[in-house]
Scaffold this motif. Sequence first.
Motif, PDB file in Angstrom:
ATOM      1  N   LEU A 256      34.380  31.229  50.659  1.00  0.00           N
ATOM      2  CA  LEU A 256      34.300  32.152  49.436  1.00  0.00           C
ATOM      3  C   LEU A 256      34.702  31.158  48.031  1.00  0.00           C
ATOM      4  N   GLU A 257      34.073  31.113  47.153  1.00  0.00           N
ATOM      5  CA  GLU A 257      34.295  30.672  45.880  1.00  0.00           C
ATOM      6  C   GLU A 257      34.005  31.576  44.773  1.00  0.00           C
ATOM      7  N   VAL A 258      35.352  31.924  43.879  1.00  0.00           N
ATOM      8  CA  VAL A 258      35.048  32.648  42.804  1.00  0.00           C
ATOM      9  C   VAL A 258      35.323  31.857  41.425  1.00  0.00           C
ATOM     10  N   CYS A 259      34.540  31.849  40.598  1.00  0.00           N
ATOM     11  CA  CYS A 259      34.757  31.191  39.319  1.00  0.00           C
ATOM     12  C   CYS A 259      34.503  32.022  38.066  1.00  0.00           C
ATOM     13  N   GLY A 260      35.672  32.092  37.343  1.00  0.00           N
ATOM     14  CA  GLY A 260      35.681  32.797  35.910  1.00  0.00           C
ATOM     15  C   GLY A 260      35.431  34.171  35.985  1.00  0.00           C
ATOM     16  N   LEU A 261      35.666  34.778  37.279  1.00  0.00           N
ATOM     17  CA  LEU A 261      35.715  36.386  37.174  1.00  0.00           C
ATOM     18  C   LEU A 261      36.538  37.127  36.055  1.00  0.00           C
ATOM     19  N   LYS A 262      35.969  37.912  35.485  1.00  0.00           N
ATOM     20  CA  LYS A 262      36.583  38.687  34.470  1.00  0.00           C
ATOM     21  C   LYS A 262      36.112  40.046  34.498  1.00  0.00           C
ATOM     22  N   LYS A 263      37.034  40.973  34.096  1.00  0.00           N
ATOM     23  CA  LYS A 263      36.552  42.431  33.689  1.00  0.00           C
ATOM     24  C   LYS A 263      37.323  43.053  32.861  1.00  0.00           C
ATOM     25  N   VAL A 264      36.760  43.680  31.910  1.00  0.00           N
ATOM     26  CA  VAL A 264      37.364  44.291  30.739  1.00  0.00           C
ATOM     27  C   VAL A 264      37.205  45.901  30.793  1.00  0.00           C
TER      28      VAL A 264
ATOM     29  N   VAL B  80      39.295  34.765  36.655  1.00  0.00           N
ATOM     30  CA  VAL B  80      40.008  34.478  38.077  1.00  0.00           C
ATOM     31  C   VAL B  80      39.024  33.333  38.704  1.00  0.00           C
ATOM     32  N   SER B  81      39.624  32.246  39.031  1.00  0.00           N
ATOM     33  CA  SER B  81      38.933  31.058  39.817  1.00  0.00           C
ATOM     34  C   SER B  81      39.796  30.882  41.058  1.00  0.00           C
ATOM     35  N   PHE B  82      38.998  30.854  42.409  1.00  0.00           N
ATOM     36  CA  PHE B  82      40.019  30.534  43.471  1.00  0.00           C
ATOM     37  C   PHE B  82      38.854  30.294  44.662  1.00  0.00           C
ATOM     38  N   SER B  83      39.237  29.447  45.653  1.00  0.00           N
ATOM     39  CA  SER B  83      38.516  29.174  46.746  1.00  0.00           C
ATOM     40  C   SER B  83      39.122  29.733  47.996  1.00  0.00           C
ATOM     41  N   LEU B  84      38.251  29.824  49.033  1.00  0.00           N
ATOM     42  CA  LEU B  84      38.714  30.143  50.519  1.00  0.00           C
ATOM     43  C   LEU B  84      38.025  29.351  51.177  1.00  0.00           C
ATOM     44  N   GLU B  85      39.027  28.621  52.117  1.00  0.00           N
ATOM     45  CA  GLU B  85      38.176  27.560  53.272  1.00  0.00           C
ATOM     46  C   GLU B  85      37.949  28.664  54.630  1.00  0.00           C
TER      47      GLU B  85
END
Length: 249
Positions: free
Chosen positions: A65-73, A82-87
Motif C-alpha cells: 500500500l502506498e498513500v501519497c498526499g491524501l486530503k479530505k476537506v 497524508v503519505s505513508f507506505s505499508l510493506e
Amino acid sequence: MTTVKIGAKGQIVIPKEVRDLFGLNVGDSLILMADRGQGHAAVCLCRIVLERGARHARRGQVNALEVCGLKKVYPSFTLEKVSFSLEEGRVCGLVGANGAGKSTILKGIVGLIRTEGEAKVFGYPSCGEAGKALFGYAGGGFRCYPQKRIVAIARAAAAFCPAWDSDGFHRYCSRFSLDPRKKVAELSEGMKVKFALALALSHGAKLLVLDEPTSGLDPLSREEFCDVVLSLVREKGAPCCFPRSLRPI
C-alpha cells in the motif's frame, strides 16, 4: 488510557500493550494522529524503532500500500495531506482519538469517499478494477440484511467478485466457527466481525483494510480477533491496515 512518550534520544516509545495489540515487530508502522485546534487534524507518520531500528523496504520491492498526499476537506474538518507506505507481511495501525480522521483515511483509500491525492495497492490505483481486486475491506461488524442467511449473502457477493473463492469462503466459515445457514440477526457481534472478515478474504485479497473491526466487542472477542488477523498475516503474508482509538495521544 495509553500514552506515547519521547525517549532520551528522541525516539518514540510505544507502550507494551500497544505493541501487543498490533503485534508490532521491528520496522512496523503506526500513524499517530492528534487534534491540533478546532476543526483541524494533523497526521504524522512515524517509523517505530522497537529494538535495532526500522527495517527498510528491499530495493525494487513493490509496497502493498502506498498513500501519497491524501486530503479530505469537510466544512468543519480538514484532514491534511497524508503519505505513508505499508510493506507486504506487515501490520499498520492508525492510532488517534475519535474524530481525528482514521476512518476518513481508510475510506479514501478504498474509494468510499472522494479525496485528493493518490493510493496504490501493489502498484495499482486502489480505486481501479485491478486495485480493488487486491484488497479486502471490512468496516466493523456486518449489519446489512439481518434476515438473510450467511450463505445467501456470500452468493450475492460472489456475483460481484470474479475471483471469488467459494471453497475458501467455506474454509473461513469453518475456521471462524460460522454456520452458513444462520441469519445475520442470529450472530453475535463478534461473529458478525468474523463474517465480515471472511467476506473480505474470499476473493483473493492480498491486503486487508479494516475500519474499527473490534468496535463494540468485549475484551475477549477483541483479543481473539487480533489473534485471527495476526495469524492470517503470518500465514498468507497479507499486510493489514486498521485504526485504533487511544486516549490521550
